[in-house]
Motif scaffolding. Structure first.
Motif, PDB file in Angstrom:
ATOM      1  N   VAL A 134      30.830  38.846  34.821  1.00  0.00           N
ATOM      2  CA  VAL A 134      30.482  37.427  34.873  1.00  0.00           C
ATOM      3  C   VAL A 134      31.495  36.591  34.091  1.00  0.00           C
ATOM      4  O   VAL A 134      31.924  35.515  34.531  1.00  0.00           O
ATOM      5  N   PHE A 135      31.904  37.106  32.929  1.00  0.00           N
ATOM      6  CA  PHE A 135      32.890  36.385  32.111  1.00  0.00           C
ATOM      7  C   PHE A 135      34.217  36.250  32.866  1.00  0.00           C
ATOM      8  O   PHE A 135      34.837  35.179  32.870  1.00  0.00           O
ATOM      9  N   ALA A 136      34.662  37.350  33.492  1.00  0.00           N
ATOM     10  CA  ALA A 136      35.931  37.306  34.230  1.00  0.00           C
ATOM     11  C   ALA A 136      35.864  36.309  35.377  1.00  0.00           C
ATOM     12  O   ALA A 136      36.802  35.521  35.598  1.00  0.00           O
ATOM     13  N   ILE A 137      34.754  36.308  36.132  1.00  0.00           N
ATOM     14  CA  ILE A 137      34.614  35.364  37.252  1.00  0.00           C
ATOM     15  C   ILE A 137      34.591  33.932  36.740  1.00  0.00           C
ATOM     16  O   ILE A 137      35.213  33.029  37.320  1.00  0.00           O
ATOM     17  N   ALA A 138      33.880  33.692  35.620  1.00  0.00           N
ATOM     18  CA  ALA A 138      33.809  32.339  35.062  1.00  0.00           C
ATOM     19  C   ALA A 138      35.182  31.840  34.642  1.00  0.00           C
ATOM     20  O   ALA A 138      35.533  30.665  34.876  1.00  0.00           O
ATOM     21  N   VAL A 139      35.989  32.705  34.031  1.00  0.00           N
ATOM     22  CA  VAL A 139      37.344  32.309  33.611  1.00  0.00           C
ATOM     23  C   VAL A 139      38.196  31.961  34.821  1.00  0.00           C
ATOM     24  O   VAL A 139      38.925  30.949  34.836  1.00  0.00           O
ATOM     25  N   ILE A 140      38.115  32.798  35.886  1.00  0.00           N
ATOM     26  CA  ILE A 140      38.908  32.542  37.095  1.00  0.00           C
ATOM     27  C   ILE A 140      38.506  31.220  37.734  1.00  0.00           C
ATOM     28  O   ILE A 140      39.350  30.416  38.148  1.00  0.00           O
ATOM     29  N   VAL A 141      37.203  30.970  37.830  1.00  0.00           N
ATOM     30  CA  VAL A 141      36.725  29.722  38.433  1.00  0.00           C
ATOM     31  C   VAL A 141      37.168  28.519  37.608  1.00  0.00           C
ATOM     32  O   VAL A 141      37.625  27.502  38.150  1.00  0.00           O
ATOM     33  N   LEU A 142      37.048  28.620  36.297  1.00  0.00           N
ATOM     34  CA  LEU A 142      37.424  27.506  35.416  1.00  0.00           C
ATOM     35  C   LEU A 142      38.916  27.188  35.545  1.00  0.00           C
ATOM     36  O   LEU A 142      39.312  26.031  35.724  1.00  0.00           O
ATOM     37  N   ILE A 143      39.755  28.223  35.469  1.00  0.00           N
ATOM     38  CA  ILE A 143      41.197  28.002  35.593  1.00  0.00           C
ATOM     39  C   ILE A 143      41.549  27.499  36.982  1.00  0.00           C
ATOM     40  O   ILE A 143      42.377  26.592  37.145  1.00  0.00           O
TER      41      ILE A 143
END
Length: 585
Positions: free
Chosen positions: A205-214
């Protein structure tokens, strides 16, 4: 002096290109799915096909794909590009509407099928860990082959297509905890498995959130900068960088690479560059998917099946039957109709590419004995070979089951066109309803057609003259009285459906006036090329309406503002037609 390069260095690449250039046109002439063609090429040219005969006939090594591991690594990018293109066709809003199917039906499918198949392995004498891993692996389906088969038959937008896609998306998400489970079972750790699952899911979830944010912050400015250079080569390089970079980022985070590409597609779907990127990526997707299907065909051990035909074919048939029955019941439980449940079950019944990953990993960690793993992999490969055939049977079954007699009474009504000069409106969404209201206000005789049962039922109960049917079918257009119609108004937003309706209408009544909704200027030019009378690009029309409101609110008299907008609309229309005519010989 240039060094001589051995032929073997590029032999596998040449064989793949030869398969794409020769085998695919051949199977198309025979009206066989290209997917089956690639799978057959892989089975014949792989190490289990002609590769078995290299010892006796050495010259066959030039006709054999030898580096299976390299092919598998390249092939994974075929699935990556496929998921990227699907993501760019979707949006976050449309994906949110599928949440019940993704996290409800998808979760139920993986758990139920995994438990049932695992129980079968346990009853056959397998250990608990062995049954758990094999059951989970066989519960997964093939994202690449299923989606490609649906796209080939233009059924991705159907209810069965959306249902299958939602389940496949959850399966891709489930690969992460399943790989973690195999690692825990292989390490024989004493720690809490539940705690490990929570940590793994939290990392995902953290990895997906970082990708979406960037992605939300950086993608639009990045492509704006690239587009300003006005270089097609640079734009293509930027598109490939985003696809491959995002896929590798998710792979490094422990997620599946196709999932990262899908997220990148969703992010780019919200930008103005989506169509250009989609066009540039399409050739790479097609070629790399071909490599993927060849790599799957290479895993079909023809000799192994010949040595143990009963075991492998029996295991494959049992897995497909169990999964098909369970998926059918689950889809019906989630309010899917008989036709949707049948087609979805046949599509999702066979195994998938991630089963190879799980089973190979489990065999390496000694969670599953190597001979048992080989049998499961062979059975999975055999089931995948039959996906195109099952997809065709599913579409036929859906057509047979989806009869008017199974529809609500409101949707069973047949079109009742006027005697002469009526209008036919295709689509009863927000655009189609507005067009119908405007025609009714001017007392113009018309009928509305839509292929969504729920929409037709609701609209007829509200008194609208709406009928259920598929306007891409020539027979249905005849039933609507197209021969005597004054005009055909197409309001649906699916570009492929619009194109097909236009072709069928022009074939039946060449002189009919057709007014069609277009996605953008490029689609409008394409529609003018098909012979429509007037195409309305959504992007241009929205800009004109905003311009008209701006002029009026800034003090320009209403009449002058309307006249200015009409002049600009005519200018756009003439430019689109001129560009289309300039392309024609």
């Amino acid at each position: 002096m240039t060094a001589t390069v051995p032929v073997e260095t590029y032999k596998d690449a040449l064989l793949v290109l030869a398969a794409a250039g020769a085998a695919v046109p051949m199977v198309k002439l025979l009206r066989i799915s290209p997917v089956l063609g690639f799978l057959g090429v892989g089975a014949v040219l792989g190490p289990h096909g002609l590769g078995n005969l290299v010892g006796e006939v050495p010259v066959l090594r030039y006709l054999t794909i030898s580096d299976q591991e390299l092919m598998a690594r390249i092939a994974e990018f075929g699935v990556v590009f496929l998921l990227f293109v699907i993501g760019i066709e979707l949006s976050w809003a449309r994906l949110w509407t599928l949440r019940r199917l993704v996290f409800g039906l998808g979760f139920a499918q993986v758990v139920t099928c995994g438990a049932a198949l695992g129980l079968g392995v346990a009853l056959a004498g397998g250990a608990a860990a062995e049954a758990l891993v094999i059951g989970s692996a066989l519960a997964l389906s093939s994202t690449a082959i299923v989606l490609e088969s649906l796209a080939e038959r233009r059924r991705l937008g159907t209810s069965a297509g959306r249902t299958s896609f939602a389940v496949l998306l959850f399966q891709d998400l489930a690969v992460v905890p399943l790989l973690f489970l195999v690692g825990v079972l292989g390490a024989r750790e004493e720690g809490s498995v539940a705690t490990g699952f929570v940590i793994a899911i939290g990392q995902a979830v953290f990895a997906i959130a970082v990708i979406v944010l960037i992605g939300r912050r950086a993608l639009r400015p990045f492509f704006r900068l690239v587009a300003a250079a006005d270089s097609p080569e640079l734009f293509m390089a930027a598109a490939l960088l985003v696809v491959v970079g995002t896929a590798l980022a998710t792979g490094a985070a422990g997620l599946s690479m196709p999932l990262g590409a899908f997220i990148a597609g969703l992010l780019l779907a919200e930008t103005e560059y989506r169509r250009e990127i989609e066009v540039m990526i399409a050739p790479f997707k097609g070629l790399l998917l071909g490599v993927f299907f060849i790599s799957v065909g290479m895993m079909v051990d023809i000799g192994g099946i010949a040595r143990q035909p009963g075991v492998i074919v029996g295991a494959a048939a049992a897995a497909v039957v169990v999964k098909t029955l369970i998926v059918y019941g689950l889809v019906r439980l989630f309010s899917g109709g008989h036709a949707v449940a049948t087609e979805s079950a046949l599509l999702l019944g066979p195994g998938g590419e991630f089963a190879f990953v799980l089973l190979t990993h489990a065999a390496a960690l000694a969670v599953v004995p190597r001979p048992v793993s080989d049998i499961a992999i062979a059975a999975t490969a055999v089931t995948m070979v039959f996906i195109p055939l099952l997809a065709r049977l599913g579409a036929i079954a859906a057509g047979r089951f989806d009869r008017p007699g199974a529809l609500p009474p409101e949707a069973q009504m047949q079109p009742e066109p006027g005697e002469h000069g009526h209008a036919i409106v295709i689509g009863c969404g927000r655009v189609g309803r507005l067009v119908s209201d405007m025609l009714s206000a001017q007392a113009i005789d018309h009928l509305v057609v839509d292929r969504d049962v729920a929409t037709v039922t609701a609209e007829r109960r509200h008194g609208r003259n709406v009928f259920y049917g598929d306007a891409t079918r020539r027979e249905y257009l005849r039933l609507c009285g197209i021969a005597d119609a004054a005009g055909l108004i197409i309001t649906v937003d699916a570009s492929t459906a619009v194109d097909e309706i236009v072709r069928q209408a022009k074939a039946l009544t060449p002189g009919i006036k057709i007014l069609a909704r277009a996605r953008d200027a490029r689609h409008a030019r394409h529609l003018y090329g098909l012979g429509v009378t007037h195409a309305v690009p959504e992007t241009i029309e929205a800009s004109l309406q905003l311009s008209e409101a701006s002029l009026v609110h800034l003090g320009v008299p209403m009449g002058l503002a309307i006249a200015a907008v009409h002049d600009r609309r005519d200018l756009f229309r003439n430019e689109l037609r001129a560009m289309r005519e300039a392309r024609e010989p």
